[in-house]
Design an enzyme around this catalytic site. Structure first.
Site, mmCIF file in Angstrom:
data_model
loop_
_atom_site.group_PDB
_atom_site.id
_atom_site.type_symbol
_atom_site.label_atom_id
_atom_site.label_comp_id
_atom_site.label_asym_id
_atom_site.label_seq_id
_atom_site.Cartn_x
_atom_site.Cartn_y
_atom_site.Cartn_z
ATOM 1 N N TYR A 47 -1.902 0.184 10.070
ATOM 2 C CA TYR A 47 -2.064 -0.449 8.692
ATOM 3 C C TYR A 47 -0.903 -0.297 8.007
ATOM 4 O O TYR A 47 -0.446 -1.207 7.661
ATOM 5 C CB TYR A 47 -3.177 0.194 8.231
ATOM 6 C CG TYR A 47 -3.607 -0.367 6.800
ATOM 7 C CD1 TYR A 47 -3.591 -1.632 6.109
ATOM 8 C CD2 TYR A 47 -3.418 0.677 5.796
ATOM 9 C CE1 TYR A 47 -3.516 -2.095 4.726
ATOM 10 C CE2 TYR A 47 -3.452 0.222 4.055
ATOM 11 C CZ TYR A 47 -3.543 -0.984 3.890
ATOM 12 O OH TYR A 47 -3.612 -1.564 2.711
ATOM 13 N N THR B 282 0.765 -1.103 -0.073
ATOM 14 C CA THR B 282 0.055 0.152 -0.012
ATOM 15 C C THR B 282 0.706 1.229 0.023
ATOM 16 O O THR B 282 2.000 1.349 0.489
ATOM 17 C CB THR B 282 -0.923 0.156 1.130
ATOM 18 O OG1 THR B 282 -1.521 1.074 1.586
ATOM 19 C CG2 THR B 282 -0.262 -0.352 2.463
#
Length: 331
Positions: free
Chosen positions: A147, A123
Site C-alpha cells: 500500500y 499517506t
C-alpha cells in the site's frame, strides 16, 4: 475553478466535497466506482449544493478524458484508491494496478488535457518504519507494505510529470490516521469492512461488533501497542482546500504532512473511547498484523506555516465523539 474529485463518494473525498459545496464558488464533478464509496453520501451532499456525479472506474480512461474535456477541468483532487495495509500484503497487484497504474494514467490525461493543478491523497505509510517514529516531509521514505509503495510510486510519477510540464503543479498530502465524521451527522465513514481503530472501537460500542482486537501488545512502546497520530476528518478535509488555495496563489508544487504531531497508543485510544461512551466493551489481544510500524507521528509544521490551514478539532475525545455519533446514527 472547474474541479474533478476522484473517489468523491468515499470517506475523505465526501468530506472535501462537502466543504467545497459550502464555499459555492466552484464547478465540481465527482467520479467514483462505488467500490467503497457510498451513494448515500452522494445523495446527502446533493441536498447541500450542485455537482455532477459520474459512476466511473479509474480504469475507464475514455470516460475520464471526456469529463476533463467537456467540463474544462482545471484541478483534480485524487482520492480514489485501495487503502487497507493488510490486504495489500495479501494482494499486492490489486494495489499496484489501481493505486499506481491508474494514477499514472490519470496524471497523463491531466497533463494532456490542460489540467494545471493536481492534489494527491498520499499517506504516512510511505515513510515505513522511521527510527524515532516522527517524520517530516523530508524524512526518508521506505515503505514496508505494498500500500505504502503503491502511493510512493504515484508520488514519483507526479513529481516527474511536473518536472517535465512547467504549467502542471501538484500538492501531495501525506495523511496520518483519519477518523471522525461531519459534526452535522450528514456524512461519515461508510466503508463496510473498515479496519481503522477508532471506527472499529465505535462499532463495538454500539454493538455492530461483539468485540475488537488489539493487534500486538509487544511493540517497543510504553504500553506495547502501536502509536499513531490521529486527525479529525474535517480538519483533513479543510487541509485540501488550503492546499488548493496555496497552488492557486503560489503556483508552486509542494508536499505536506497532514496530522497534529501528537501520538496515542492503541490502548490509550481504547481507554478514551470507553471514557467517552461509558461502555466497557470487550477487547482481546491478537497477533501483530504484518506491515504495521510501531510508531508513526507527523511533524506537520509546514502545512500551518505555508498555508492558511488551522485545525479546529485537535482533540482525541472530539474525534471519537463524532465517530461514535455517526455509528449511533447508522445502527
Amino acid at each position: 475553478m472547474n474541479i474533478l474529485i476522484t473517489g468523491g463518494a468515499g470517506y475523505i473525498g465526501s468530506h472535501v466535497l462537502k466543504l467545497l459545496l459550502n464555499e459555492q464558488k466552484h464547478n465540481i464533478c465527482v467520479i467514483d466506482n462505488l467500490y467503497s464509496g457510498s451513494m448515500d453520501a452522494i445523495k446527502a451532499l446533493q441536498n447541500i449544493g450542485e455537482f455532477e456525479f459520474f459512476e466511473c472506474d479509474l480504469a475507464n480512461l475514455d470516460q475520464i478524458k471526456q469529463i476533463l474535456i467537456n467540463k474544462k477541468i482545471e484541478a483534480i483532487i485524487h482520492f480514489a484508491a485501495f487503502i487497507e495495509v493488510f490486504e495489500s500484503m495479501q494482494n499486492p497487484l490489486k494495489y499496484y494496478l489501481n493505486n499506481t497504474a491508474n494514477t499514472a494514467n490519470l496524471i497523463n490525461l491531466a497533463v494532456q488535457n490542460g489540467v494545471s493543478k493536481f492534489i494527491f491523497s498520499s499517506t504516512a505509510a510511505t515513510y515505513g518504519e522511521p527510527k524515532n517514529g516522527i517524520v517530516s516531509e523530508e524524512s526518508e521514505q521506505n515503505p514496508i507494505n505494498p500500500y505504502g509503495r503503491s502511493k510512493l510510486m504515484s508520488e514519483w510519477i507526479l513529481k516527474d510529470a511536473a518536472l517535465a510540464n512547467e504549467h502542471f503543479k501538484y500538492g501531495i498530502l501525506r495523511y496520518f490516521n483519519v477518523a471522525g465524521a461531519s459534526n452535522d451527522g450528514i456524512i461519515g465513514q461508510n466503508y463496510p469492512n473498515a479496519t481503522h481503530l477508532i471506527k472499529v472501537a465505535t462499532q463495538t460500542i454500539v454493538g455492530k461488533r461483539n468485540e475488537m482486537s488489539i493487534f500486538g501488545d509487544d511493540y517497543p512502546t510504553n504500553d506495547g501497542t502501536c502509536i499513531r497520530d490521529y486527525i479529525h476528518v474535517q480538519d483533513l478535509a479543510s487541509a485540501h482546500l488550503s492546499v488548493l488555495e496555496y497552488l492557486q496563489n503560489e503556483n508552486k508544487s509542494e508536499i505536506f504532512n497532514v496530522g497534529y504531531g501528537k501520538g496515542f497508543s492503541v490502548k490509550e485510544v481504547i481507554e478514551c473511547a470507553k471514557k467517552v461512551s461509558g461502555v466497557d466493551f470487550k477487547v482481546k489481544i491478537a497477533p501483530r498484523r504484518v506491515g504495521d510500524p510501531a510508531i508513526l507521528i507527523s511533524k506537520a509544521d509546514k502545512l500551518r506555516q505555508k498555508t492558511n490551514w488551522s485545525p479546529k478539532y485537535e482533540n482525541l475525545e472530539t474525534i471519537i465523539k463524532s465517530a461514535l455519533n455517526w455509528e449511533k446514527k447508522t445502527i
